[in-house]
Design a protein around this motif. Sequence first.
Motif, PDB file in Angstrom:
ATOM      1  N   LEU A  50      23.904 -28.729  52.877  1.00 16.15           N
ATOM      2  CA  LEU A  50      22.687 -29.359  53.396  1.00 16.15           C
ATOM      3  C   LEU A  50      22.174 -28.720  54.677  1.00 16.15           C
ATOM      4  O   LEU A  50      20.957 -28.553  54.840  1.00 16.15           O
ATOM      5  CB  LEU A  50      22.932 -30.861  53.615  1.00 16.15           C
ATOM      6  N   VAL A  51      23.066 -28.364  55.579  1.00  7.33           N
ATOM      7  CA  VAL A  51      22.615 -27.744  56.829  1.00  7.33           C
ATOM      8  C   VAL A  51      22.243 -26.280  56.596  1.00  7.33           C
ATOM      9  O   VAL A  51      21.144 -25.842  56.947  1.00  7.33           O
ATOM     10  CB  VAL A  51      23.689 -27.866  57.931  1.00  7.33           C
ATOM     11  N   ARG A  52      23.148 -25.541  55.956  1.00  8.08           N
ATOM     12  CA  ARG A  52      22.905 -24.095  55.787  1.00  8.08           C
ATOM     13  C   ARG A  52      22.006 -23.800  54.587  1.00  8.08           C
ATOM     14  O   ARG A  52      20.979 -23.122  54.728  1.00  8.08           O
ATOM     15  CB  ARG A  52      24.228 -23.363  55.634  1.00  8.08           C
ATOM     16  N   ASP A  53      22.378 -24.288  53.380  1.00  8.00           N
ATOM     17  CA  ASP A  53      21.631 -23.904  52.177  1.00  8.00           C
ATOM     18  C   ASP A  53      20.265 -24.567  52.101  1.00  8.00           C
ATOM     19  O   ASP A  53      19.247 -23.894  51.932  1.00  8.00           O
ATOM     20  CB  ASP A  53      22.438 -24.230  50.922  1.00  8.00           C
ATOM     21  N   VAL A  54      20.239 -25.903  52.196  1.00  2.00           N
ATOM     22  CA  VAL A  54      18.962 -26.612  52.089  1.00  2.00           C
ATOM     23  C   VAL A  54      18.137 -26.441  53.352  1.00  2.00           C
ATOM     24  O   VAL A  54      16.941 -26.141  53.296  1.00  2.00           O
ATOM     25  CB  VAL A  54      19.194 -28.110  51.792  1.00  2.00           C
ATOM     26  N   GLY A  55      18.780 -26.625  54.514  1.00  2.00           N
ATOM     27  CA  GLY A  55      18.039 -26.593  55.769  1.00  2.00           C
ATOM     28  C   GLY A  55      17.792 -25.213  56.346  1.00  2.00           C
ATOM     29  O   GLY A  55      16.919 -25.045  57.197  1.00  2.00           O
ATOM     30  N   GLY A  56      18.571 -24.220  55.890  1.00  2.00           N
ATOM     31  CA  GLY A  56      18.405 -22.878  56.434  1.00  2.00           C
ATOM     32  C   GLY A  56      18.782 -22.778  57.895  1.00  2.00           C
ATOM     33  O   GLY A  56      18.306 -21.880  58.612  1.00  2.00           O
ATOM     34  N   ARG A  57      19.646 -23.678  58.373  1.00  2.00           N
ATOM     35  CA  ARG A  57      20.035 -23.687  59.785  1.00  2.00           C
ATOM     36  C   ARG A  57      21.243 -22.783  60.026  1.00  2.00           C
ATOM     37  O   ARG A  57      21.961 -22.401  59.107  1.00  2.00           O
ATOM     38  CB  ARG A  57      20.379 -25.114  60.224  1.00  2.00           C
ATOM     39  N   GLU A  58      21.468 -22.499  61.281  1.00  2.00           N
ATOM     40  CA  GLU A  58      22.619 -21.696  61.672  1.00  2.00           C
ATOM     41  C   GLU A  58      23.919 -22.475  61.439  1.00  2.00           C
ATOM     42  O   GLU A  58      23.944 -23.704  61.595  1.00  2.00           O
ATOM     43  CB  GLU A  58      22.515 -21.318  63.161  1.00  2.00           C
ATOM     44  N   PRO A  59      24.999 -21.773  61.081  1.00  2.00           N
ATOM     45  CA  PRO A  59      26.276 -22.464  60.877  1.00  2.00           C
ATOM     46  C   PRO A  59      26.763 -23.147  62.154  1.00  2.00           C
ATOM     47  O   PRO A  59      26.573 -22.625  63.264  1.00  2.00           O
ATOM     48  CB  PRO A  59      27.233 -21.354  60.457  1.00  2.00           C
ATOM     49  N   LEU A  60      27.406 -24.284  61.990  1.00  2.00           N
ATOM     50  CA  LEU A  60      28.013 -24.979  63.114  1.00  2.00           C
ATOM     51  C   LEU A  60      29.447 -24.492  63.347  1.00  2.00           C
ATOM     52  O   LEU A  60      29.836 -24.201  64.463  1.00  2.00           O
ATOM     53  CB  LEU A  60      28.033 -26.489  62.847  1.00  2.00           C
ATOM     54  N   ARG A  61      30.249 -24.430  62.264  1.00  2.00           N
ATOM     55  CA  ARG A  61      31.640 -24.029  62.377  1.00  2.00           C
ATOM     56  C   ARG A  61      32.014 -23.135  61.209  1.00  2.00           C
ATOM     57  O   ARG A  61      32.839 -23.493  60.375  1.00  2.00           O
ATOM     58  CB  ARG A  61      32.559 -25.263  62.418  1.00  2.00           C
ATOM     59  N   GLN A  62      31.416 -21.958  61.166  1.00  2.00           N
ATOM     60  CA  GLN A  62      31.728 -21.027  60.085  1.00  2.00           C
ATOM     61  C   GLN A  62      33.193 -20.597  60.134  1.00  2.00           C
ATOM     62  O   GLN A  62      33.770 -20.198  59.115  1.00  2.00           O
ATOM     63  CB  GLN A  62      30.815 -19.804  60.185  1.00  2.00           C
ATOM     64  N   LEU A  67      39.530 -22.866  55.951  1.00  2.00           N
ATOM     65  CA  LEU A  67      40.538 -23.923  56.070  1.00  2.00           C
ATOM     66  C   LEU A  67      40.237 -25.094  55.149  1.00  2.00           C
ATOM     67  O   LEU A  67      41.152 -25.747  54.637  1.00  2.00           O
ATOM     68  CB  LEU A  67      40.595 -24.441  57.510  1.00  2.00           C
ATOM     69  N   TYR A  68      38.950 -25.352  54.934  1.00  2.00           N
ATOM     70  CA  TYR A  68      38.549 -26.543  54.169  1.00  2.00           C
ATOM     71  C   TYR A  68      37.972 -26.192  52.806  1.00  2.00           C
ATOM     72  O   TYR A  68      37.299 -27.004  52.183  1.00  2.00           O
ATOM     73  CB  TYR A  68      37.572 -27.372  55.006  1.00  2.00           C
ATOM     74  N   ASP A  69      38.294 -25.008  52.341  1.00  2.00           N
ATOM     75  CA  ASP A  69      37.956 -24.600  50.984  1.00  2.00           C
ATOM     76  C   ASP A  69      39.088 -25.068  50.073  1.00  2.00           C
ATOM     77  O   ASP A  69      40.220 -24.594  50.167  1.00  2.00           O
ATOM     78  CB  ASP A  69      37.791 -23.077  50.909  1.00  2.00           C
ATOM     79  N   ALA A  70      38.774 -26.008  49.185  1.00  2.00           N
ATOM     80  CA  ALA A  70      39.810 -26.621  48.342  1.00  2.00           C
ATOM     81  C   ALA A  70      40.491 -25.618  47.424  1.00  2.00           C
ATOM     82  O   ALA A  70      41.603 -25.873  46.943  1.00  2.00           O
ATOM     83  CB  ALA A  70      39.200 -27.756  47.527  1.00  2.00           C
ATOM     84  N   PHE A  71      39.856 -24.480  47.149  1.00  2.00           N
ATOM     85  CA  PHE A  71      40.438 -23.496  46.249  1.00  2.00           C
ATOM     86  C   PHE A  71      41.303 -22.468  46.972  1.00  2.00           C
ATOM     87  O   PHE A  71      42.005 -21.692  46.337  1.00  2.00           O
ATOM     88  CB  PHE A  71      39.336 -22.784  45.450  1.00  2.00           C
TER      89      PHE A  71
END
Length: 436
Positions: A50-62, A67-71
């Motif tokens: 929602l922030v990056r893809d839909v909103g086109g905003r800068e990453p907050l915590r890239q 760490l939080y990628d379930a795969f």
Amino acid sequence: MAEQLERSRARTVQLTDAVDTDDLVKQHSKLMSPLVWDYAHIANQEELWLVRDVGGREPLRQDIDELYDAFQHARADRPALPLLGPSETRAYVTEVRDKVLDVLDHVTFDPGRELVDNAFAFGMIAQHEQQHDETMLATHQLRAGAPVLDAPAPPAGRQLPAEVFIPGGVFEMGTSIEPWALDNERPAHPVQVAPYVIDTAPVTNGDYLRFVLAGGYDDPRWWSEAGWAHVRKASLVAPRFWSEADGQWWRLRFGHQEQLPLDEPVMHVCFYEAEAYAKWAGKRLPTEAEWEFAARFDPVSGRTRRFPWGDDSPGPQHANLGQRHLRPAPAGAYPAGASPLGVEQLIGDVWEWTSSDFRPYPGFRAWPYDEYSLVFFGPDYKVLRGGSFGTDEVIARGTFRNWDYPIRRQIFAGFRCARDPRPEELPGAGSTGGLA
């Protein structure tokens, strides 16, 4: 849309604020993540979509994406990762949500942009959070210690006929029009279902206890080869969280040790246990198509409904959802939720194992990412349908498909049985519907 997001977040906060810092960071079972991982993962997915893809905003915590990628990391390994602590997680969650609400204020829901058409990405994220809330609720069931969650009792049950005859026919399975349906629910396609008989309600604890007392766990006749091997290896003797003392059966539920409620649907059984009980009872598990036909088909109009009761979203009179009661309701508790064919409690209470492997529908398209469904298709996973008392209404569609390994018991899963009709039950032989 903001209301859906805030409702999901209120539940997440309830589940995480209910425990202290030690419980948040502790792994209560190797089958589950620490609660603090789920909490930050929810926010990280919200940021990505929602922030990056839909909103086109800068990453907050890239820096924490991996760490939080379930795969990337198995659940058993997540406690060893350099995860955000509870206070840092809460700050990140708050910052992401502030950005998301700002995106929501400015986004244009352009029908030409698939990710935002009908607010799909926002609906997907609301569902994602609610799915993790149910996972965190399952973690609460696995934690040791004093109870920290409470809820009122569900409505009382009532006597029901044991089975319903289903005449079969062609119906539209899945959906092509439900705006927030996920890829494995799509597309709608015609399916022919032969006549069958299905249980009016899920199998109860009392029903299942008879199987246990009859020595069902000691008799290989009732088990598939894989099921029997699992029973022996795992030393299964009863559903998970059941215990017996001096002839009395008990159940552990969110820290409460209580007498086994015989009229509630059995829960915390794996696919193999459900399959064995059905065989012992002279029945079988329904296929996924049989389950959905019983839940959605209206024989009067010939139309396939959104829900068993119609097209309206679930209300408290229809189904036991959203951890409103923190337990399954007794059989017969929701007459307003019955399907046109007379089958009850198809939505809520317990996820129901079916006999079907998790497979794509004809015309399936993986979207918006392969890892939601595509990588799980095949014979390793069995389909569950209907939702549980811990499933939210934003997920509990008549088309929603859940799946898991056939050995899983920590999930809020039960089942109902089906069988092929006897000759005298078929149309023209005097059968008119409900069977005692």
